[in-house]
Design an enzyme around this catalytic site. Structure first.
Site, PDB file in Angstrom:
ATOM      1  N   ASP A  88       0.816  -1.211   0.000  1.00 16.44           N
ATOM      2  CA  ASP A  88       0.000   0.000   0.000  1.00 16.44           C
ATOM      3  C   ASP A  88       0.865   1.282   0.000  1.00 16.44           C
ATOM      4  O   ASP A  88       0.382   2.364  -0.341  1.00 16.44           O
ATOM      5  CB  ASP A  88      -0.918  -0.033   1.228  1.00 16.44           C
ATOM      6  N   THR A 122      12.439  -3.939 -10.943  1.00 22.83           N
ATOM      7  CA  THR A 122      13.553  -4.884 -11.149  1.00 22.83           C
ATOM      8  C   THR A 122      13.308  -5.810 -12.341  1.00 22.83           C
ATOM      9  O   THR A 122      12.172  -6.198 -12.616  1.00 22.83           O
ATOM     10  CB  THR A 122      13.752  -5.735  -9.874  1.00 22.83           C
ATOM     11  N   SER A 128      20.276  -3.916  -8.757  1.00 21.18           N
ATOM     12  CA  SER A 128      20.984  -2.841  -8.047  1.00 21.18           C
ATOM     13  C   SER A 128      21.174  -1.615  -8.936  1.00 21.18           C
ATOM     14  O   SER A 128      21.258  -0.492  -8.432  1.00 21.18           O
ATOM     15  CB  SER A 128      22.344  -3.341  -7.571  1.00 21.18           C
ATOM     16  N   ARG A 238      11.945   2.863   3.172  1.00 22.31           N
ATOM     17  CA  ARG A 238      13.013   2.510   4.118  1.00 22.31           C
ATOM     18  C   ARG A 238      12.451   2.457   5.538  1.00 22.31           C
ATOM     19  O   ARG A 238      12.810   1.594   6.328  1.00 22.31           O
ATOM     20  CB  ARG A 238      14.143   3.554   4.093  1.00 22.31           C
ATOM     21  N   THR A 360      20.173  -3.774  -1.736  1.00 26.37           N
ATOM     22  CA  THR A 360      21.000  -4.647  -0.887  1.00 26.37           C
ATOM     23  C   THR A 360      21.777  -3.831   0.152  1.00 26.37           C
ATOM     24  O   THR A 360      21.905  -2.601   0.036  1.00 26.37           O
ATOM     25  CB  THR A 360      22.033  -5.408  -1.755  1.00 26.37           C
TER      26      THR A 360
HETATM   27  C1  FAD Z   1      11.343 -11.104  -2.001  1.00 23.21           C
HETATM   28  C2  FAD Z   1      11.725  -9.988  -2.911  1.00 23.21           C
HETATM   29  C3  FAD Z   1      10.805  -8.979  -3.190  1.00 23.21           C
HETATM   30  C4  FAD Z   1      11.118  -7.953  -4.096  1.00 23.21           C
HETATM   31  N1  FAD Z   1      10.182  -6.994  -4.411  1.00 23.21           N
HETATM   32  C5  FAD Z   1      10.452  -6.106  -5.412  1.00 23.21           C
HETATM   33  C6  FAD Z   1       9.435  -5.208  -5.895  1.00 23.21           C
HETATM   34  O1  FAD Z   1       8.311  -5.174  -5.384  1.00 23.21           O
HETATM   35  N2  FAD Z   1       9.737  -4.386  -6.929  1.00 23.21           N
HETATM   36  C7  FAD Z   1      10.969  -4.391  -7.527  1.00 23.21           C
HETATM   37  O2  FAD Z   1      11.155  -3.643  -8.470  1.00 23.21           O
HETATM   38  N3  FAD Z   1      11.950  -5.206  -7.068  1.00 23.21           N
HETATM   39  C8  FAD Z   1      11.721  -6.062  -6.035  1.00 23.21           C
HETATM   40  N4  FAD Z   1      12.714  -6.917  -5.591  1.00 23.21           N
HETATM   41  C9  FAD Z   1      14.019  -6.877  -6.227  1.00 23.21           C
HETATM   42  C10 FAD Z   1      15.113  -6.349  -5.315  1.00 23.21           C
HETATM   43  O3  FAD Z   1      14.958  -4.980  -5.120  1.00 23.21           O
HETATM   44  C11 FAD Z   1      16.459  -6.734  -5.950  1.00 23.21           C
HETATM   45  O4  FAD Z   1      16.587  -8.148  -5.804  1.00 23.21           O
HETATM   46  C12 FAD Z   1      17.635  -6.031  -5.291  1.00 23.21           C
HETATM   47  O5  FAD Z   1      17.598  -4.648  -5.560  1.00 23.21           O
HETATM   48  C13 FAD Z   1      18.977  -6.575  -5.780  1.00 23.21           C
HETATM   49  O6  FAD Z   1      19.035  -6.681  -7.169  1.00 23.21           O
HETATM   50  P1  FAD Z   1      19.502  -8.066  -7.839  1.00 23.21           P
HETATM   51  O7  FAD Z   1      18.717  -9.146  -7.214  1.00 23.21           O
HETATM   52  O8  FAD Z   1      19.424  -7.918  -9.302  1.00 23.21           O
HETATM   53  O9  FAD Z   1      20.991  -8.254  -7.374  1.00 23.21           O
HETATM   54  P2  FAD Z   1      22.305  -7.704  -8.193  1.00 23.21           P
HETATM   55  O10 FAD Z   1      22.087  -6.278  -8.571  1.00 23.21           O
HETATM   56  O11 FAD Z   1      22.580  -8.692  -9.275  1.00 23.21           O
HETATM   57  O12 FAD Z   1      23.392  -7.791  -7.070  1.00 23.21           O
HETATM   58  C14 FAD Z   1      24.245  -8.944  -6.865  1.00 23.21           C
HETATM   59  C15 FAD Z   1      25.256  -8.577  -5.811  1.00 23.21           C
HETATM   60  O13 FAD Z   1      26.098  -7.501  -6.275  1.00 23.21           O
HETATM   61  C16 FAD Z   1      26.156  -6.499  -5.289  1.00 23.21           C
HETATM   62  N5  FAD Z   1      26.341  -5.179  -5.891  1.00 23.21           N
HETATM   63  C17 FAD Z   1      25.608  -4.612  -6.874  1.00 23.21           C
HETATM   64  N6  FAD Z   1      26.038  -3.347  -7.125  1.00 23.21           N
HETATM   65  C18 FAD Z   1      27.068  -3.117  -6.274  1.00 23.21           C
HETATM   66  C19 FAD Z   1      27.924  -2.002  -6.017  1.00 23.21           C
HETATM   67  N7  FAD Z   1      27.795  -0.863  -6.701  1.00 23.21           N
HETATM   68  N8  FAD Z   1      28.860  -2.117  -5.065  1.00 23.21           N
HETATM   69  C20 FAD Z   1      28.983  -3.279  -4.359  1.00 23.21           C
HETATM   70  N9  FAD Z   1      28.208  -4.359  -4.534  1.00 23.21           N
HETATM   71  C21 FAD Z   1      27.262  -4.284  -5.468  1.00 23.21           C
HETATM   72  C22 FAD Z   1      24.811  -6.590  -4.598  1.00 23.21           C
HETATM   73  O14 FAD Z   1      24.831  -5.934  -3.339  1.00 23.21           O
HETATM   74  C23 FAD Z   1      24.633  -8.080  -4.493  1.00 23.21           C
HETATM   75  O15 FAD Z   1      25.329  -8.551  -3.383  1.00 23.21           O
HETATM   76  C24 FAD Z   1      12.411  -7.929  -4.677  1.00 23.21           C
HETATM   77  C25 FAD Z   1      13.349  -8.917  -4.337  1.00 23.21           C
HETATM   78  C26 FAD Z   1      13.021  -9.946  -3.475  1.00 23.21           C
HETATM   79  C27 FAD Z   1      14.050 -10.985  -3.165  1.00 23.21           C
END
Ligand code: FAD
Length: 373
Positions: A88, A122, A128, A238, A360
């Site tokens: 929400d 995402t 990220s 947040r 993350t």
């Molecule tokens: C249960 C769940 C619910 C979610 N809900 C939503 C939602 O409602 N809407 C939505 O849009 N997304 C959603 N997400 C997505 C979530 O926001 C992303 O999974 C998260 O932002 C990380 O992106 P990624 O999984 O692609 O990891 P990646 O970007 O592939 O990251 C892999 C690793 O690299 C590290 N990394 C990346 N960039 C850097 C950097 N610059 N410096 C150091 N380390 C770095 C990361 O910290 C991580 O450890 C959800 C995820 C989950 C698991």
């Protein structure tokens, strides 16, 4: 310890949320789990209880959201249903950036639970770094044609009002991204649930947009304005995440205290080991610090001084705190803490998600560091 900054109205609202969750959430967990998530009936009841559209009904006072989040976190069931009602928070997108016609169309149904929301940003290859998304929304006359894939989306299969982030200018990065409303049932939209460790029925979805056509009037805010809209919403997000961590850690400590007072080992209660008392003391300290952080964040957001760096510090600390507390709690339960039917094991796996989703740990550190550079 007395909490700071809550009025009698806030406390009455806390009571309403607790009563609602005790009656409509906790007893229905096995049903939610069997059907893969909460359902429309649950959302309608939340609407009747006055728990939806708080971005508008709370008149900008984010404490109402934080209270709802903390109480949701405090339930055993939220470890299974995930962020559920907190979808929400997306109402801020509509309220802050939608046109009058969009607000007129959707807000009444958001209040009643007819419309439930999700924020698909995402993608399989862009998490990220959201500016790397490849989903496009190309204008064709009076319509946008949306093409692409979204992944890991909360409320992803149940929501019927989607704020899809897509590139209206694929040649640009952040500045080419826009927020566009897509309703459930629009031809070309398909979705399916993804199974996660933790949040067993958190309705995490994968969405596919195969030439989905929507009117240009579905654009929210300006073309190219998605990053600003998302950044604004992240501040509130947040705080609600931190409040859920706080509720969950408090509930875990309560369950663990009950257990260690009963469990006998070598002729004594587990709580009588000094090591147990020290671990519980550390949990209590972590929770007390997070309470103060959440309450301070609410005061700052009220006077508009809550910064992106503040949000990153809060999310990083609160999610790590929840992880630390749950890890200690599982340890104090021994083998029983790892059994699937034991709520503490589900709370432990649920806590792990918080450090990845919505940015993350590493990305929070990047934001904190940027604030200092
Ligand atoms: C249960 C769940 C619910 C979610 N809900 C939503 C939602 O409602 N809407 C939505 O849009 N997304 C959603 N997400 C997505 C979530 O926001 C992303 O999974 C998260 O932002 C990380 O992106 P990624 O999984 O692609 O990891 P990646 O970007 O592939 O990251 C892999 C690793 O690299 C590290 N990394 C990346 N960039 C850097 C950097 N610059 N410096 C150091 N380390 C770095 C990361 O910290 C991580 O450890 C959800 C995820 C989950 C698991």
């Amino acid at each position: 310890m007395t909490r700071m900054g809550y009025s009698t109205e806030h406390e009455a609202f806390r009571h309403t949320v607790r009563t609602f969750l005790d009656k409509e959430h906790e007893p229905n967990l096995s049903r939610f789990e069997a059907q893969g998530g909460t359902d429309r009936a649950f959302w309608r009841k939340a609407g009747e209880a006055g728990l939806l559209g708080l971005a508008v009904t709370g008149e900008g006072d984010f404490a109402f959201y934080a209270i709802a989040a903390e109480e949701l976190g405090r339930t055993v069931g939220s470890a299974t249903t995930g962020s559920s009602l907190m979808a929400d928070v997306a109402t801020f997108i509509l309220d802050g950036h939608g046109t009058d016609a969009q607000k007129e169309k959707y807000l009444p149904g958001i209040f009643t639970g007819e419309w439930t929301q999700a924020m698909p940003l995402t993608e399989p290859n862009a998490g990220s770094d959201p500016t790397a998304i490849t989903t496009t929304a190309i204008r064709d006359g009076d319509e946008y044609v949306i093409k692409g894939e979204k992944y890991f989306i909360s409320n992803g299969t149940g929501a019927n009002l989607l704020y899809v982030v897509a590139k209206t200018d694929p040649s640009a990065r952040g500045r080419g991204m826009s927020v566009i409303i897509v309703e459930d049932g629009t031809p070309g939209l398909t979705r399916h649930k993804i199974n996660t460790v933790g949040w067993k029925c958190g309705d995490t979805g994968a969405l596919s947009f195969d030439n989905v056509r929507v009117p240009v009037t579905n654009l929210v805010g300006k073309e190219g304005g998605a990053m600003k809209i998302m950044m604004d919403t992240f501040l509130e997000d947040r705080i609600q995440i931190a409040a859920r961590c706080l509720g969950a850690a408090s509930k875990a400590l309560e369950l663990t205290l009950e257990y260690v007072k009963e469990r006998m080992v070598s002729g004594q209660r587990v709580i009588d080991f000094q090591n147990t008392q020290f671990m519980l003391a550390e949990c209590k300290m972590d929770i007390a610090i997070t309470e103060t952080m959440v309450d301070t964040a609410l005061m700052k957001i009220r006077d508009k001084s809550f910064t992106f760096q503040d949000g990153a510090i809060l999310k990083l600390f609160a999610t790590q705190m929840e992880g630390r507390v749950l890890d200690k709690c599982v340890q104090l339960f021994g083998g029983a803490g790892l059994m699937d039917e034991n709520p503490i094991s589900r709370m432990w796996t649920a806590a792990r998600i918080q450090r990845v989703y919505a940015g993350t740990d590493e990305l929070q550190k990047v934001a904190i560091a940027k604030g200092m550079l």
